[in-house]
Scaffold this active site. Structure first.
Site, PDB file in Angstrom:
ATOM      1  N   GLN A  85      11.178  -7.812   7.042  1.00  0.00           N
ATOM      2  CA  GLN A  85      11.443  -6.378   7.137  1.00  0.00           C
ATOM      3  C   GLN A  85      12.591  -5.943   6.240  1.00  0.00           C
ATOM      4  OE1 GLN A  85      14.064  -5.600  10.958  1.00  0.00           O
ATOM      5  NE2 GLN A  85      12.479  -7.120  11.469  1.00  0.00           N
ATOM      6  N   ARG A 145       8.155  -3.032   7.901  1.00  0.00           N
ATOM      7  CA  ARG A 145       7.750  -4.434   7.988  1.00  0.00           C
ATOM      8  C   ARG A 145       6.838  -4.825   6.832  1.00  0.00           C
ATOM      9  NH1 ARG A 145       7.605  -2.086  12.983  1.00  0.00           N
ATOM     10  NH2 ARG A 145       9.115  -2.932  14.485  1.00  0.00           N
ATOM     11  N   HIS A 161      14.547  -9.190   4.717  1.00  0.00           N
ATOM     12  CA  HIS A 161      15.107 -10.257   5.539  1.00  0.00           C
ATOM     13  C   HIS A 161      14.204 -10.575   6.717  1.00  0.00           C
ATOM     14  CE1 HIS A 161      16.548  -6.509   7.423  1.00  0.00           C
ATOM     15  NE2 HIS A 161      16.563  -7.186   8.568  1.00  0.00           N
TER      16      HIS A 161
END
Length: 408
Positions: A97, A283, A264
């Site tokens: 995300q 996402r 990340h």
């Protein structure tokens, strides 16, 4: 000043023991507990313990914004608490995300409102109009993927796996070893047809298996991450993307700062998170939830980020360990009471105007302010309003408090 009861959020990737043990409740719990929210986000506000029973922190701010937030904070952020503090417990990897910038969040929220998408709809990207910079401080060893690694390291990793199917993608990066090359490769993978992924991802997993068996240690953590993600999310482009991101292990007290556009995924561990008061997440994979690839690509920053750029500068000021970030919405520090400070009432450093949330992560302390005093044990928190002035601390055993307040 009041004790503050956090709101427990249950997600499938959470832990049945970590948050319960942290707050002194029976474990294992019936459902995985992923996050404990201490803040005034409309989605799940924390609760103040008062003489008249519990009251929502959100309602308290609405009833008395001047006293709770202070004139300075209201002038900068209106009648809203600009930060949110969480305890995060990940037993399984979270989704791949990123978070939008302030401009992107405002534009995206307005656009989805115009389209009539309900704010609670599962296909909604922007649930509020705020950006979401965040910092995570590890309470135990914490594993994460964060930021695109230097291109030459990704090339070396993919070559080490010795997967013939990866050769065209390695050549792409060799020919364009910069942010544009990363954008091209990531876009190729995340938009690839599922039949192509169903061939490439298993081939990469086989390469990772052979690498781990070779006992080579250079990319052992990266190879194990490919295997773990591939087992949980077979055929997911996020498995491939993990090879492009920095693989980070945080020891207790270490931190990572995630600005807008940073791709990340938290993998495992328990930590304290402080962020702007937002729930905006875009996402890119490793999840059954809504994935909007074009919108994710619009907000991502593909500039390679070395490990030292992701980790914030940490400075010490007496009993206070300060985690430096550029975010105006929050400031984060850890107050340690030990040694000569034990058995005495001491003044906590006063760095910022405005309200504070104090979270005890070790030991026990009495916190005193104009509004009275409370006792904080491990896992408990306190709300200190802006008009309650400086705080004093007293502890007989080594104690640690995380403090979140408004940034400069």
């Amino acid at each position: 000043m009041n004790l503050l009861r956090g709101a427990v959020r249950t997600y499938a990737w959470g832990s049945r023991t970590a948050i319960a043990d942290f707050t002194g409740r029976p474990s294992p719990t019936a459902h995985p507990e992923a996050e404990l929210w201490f803040g005034a986000h409309p989605g799940d506000p924390a609760w103040l313990e008062t003489d008249n029973g519990e009251t929502s922190l959100l309602d308290t701010l609405r009833d008395d914004p001047e006293g709770q937030l202070g004139a300075s904070v209201r002038g900068r952020f209106g009648d809203t608490l600009p930060f949110l503090l969480k305890v995060l417990a990940a037993d399984e990897p979270l989704s791949l995300q990123a978070h939008p910038s302030a401009r992107q969040a405002a534009e995206g929220f307005a656009r989805e409102d115009r389209l009539g998408i309900p704010v609670t709809a599962p296909n909604r990207n922007y649930r509020d109009a705020s950006h979401k910079p965040e910092i995570l401080v590890a309470l135990e060893e914490f594993e994460a993927l964060a930021g695109f690694r230097p291109v030459e390291e990704s090339i070396e990793l993919m070559r080490s796996l010795a997967v013939t199917d990866l050769d065209p993608f390695v050549n792409l990066l060799v020919g364009q070893p910069d942010a544009d090359g990363l954008r091209a490769l990531f876009t190729t993978w995340i938009t690839a047809p599922q039949p192509d992924l169903d061939v490439l991802v298993p081939a990469v997993i086989d390469g990772a298996i052979h690498y781990v068996r070779s006992r080579n240690t250079t990319f052992a953590a990266e190879a194990r991450t490919v295997l773990e993600l591939g087992e949980r999310y077979p055929g997911d482009a996020g498995v491939l993307a993990s090879m492009l991101l920095n693989r980070i292990t945080l020891e207790p007290g270490e931190a990572i700062y995630l600005p807008a556009g940073n791709l990340h995924a938290y993998l495992q561990g328990v930590g304290v998170e402080v962020m702007a008061n937002s729930d905006n997440v875009l996402r890119g994979g490793l999840t059954p939830k809504h994935v909007d690839v074009p919108e994710l690509l619009r907000v991502l920053d593909f500039t390679p980020a070395s490990d030292d750029l992701i980790r914030p500068t940490i400075t010490r000021d007496g009993m206070e360990l300060v985690y430096e970030t550029p975010a105006p919405e929050f400031a984060v520090s850890e107050l340690s009471i030990d040694g000569e400070h034990l058995g005495h009432e001491i003044d906590a450093p006063s760095r910022h105007d405005g309200p504070q949330i104090l979270l005890c992560t070790q030991g026990s302390t009495v916190v005193s302010a104009k509004g009275g005093s409370v006792t904080l044990n491990r896992g408990s928190a306190a709300w200190v309003a802006a008009d309650e002035g400086p705080i004093r601390l007293a502890a007989d055993t080594p104690t640690k408090l995380f403090r979140a307040t408004v940034g400069i």
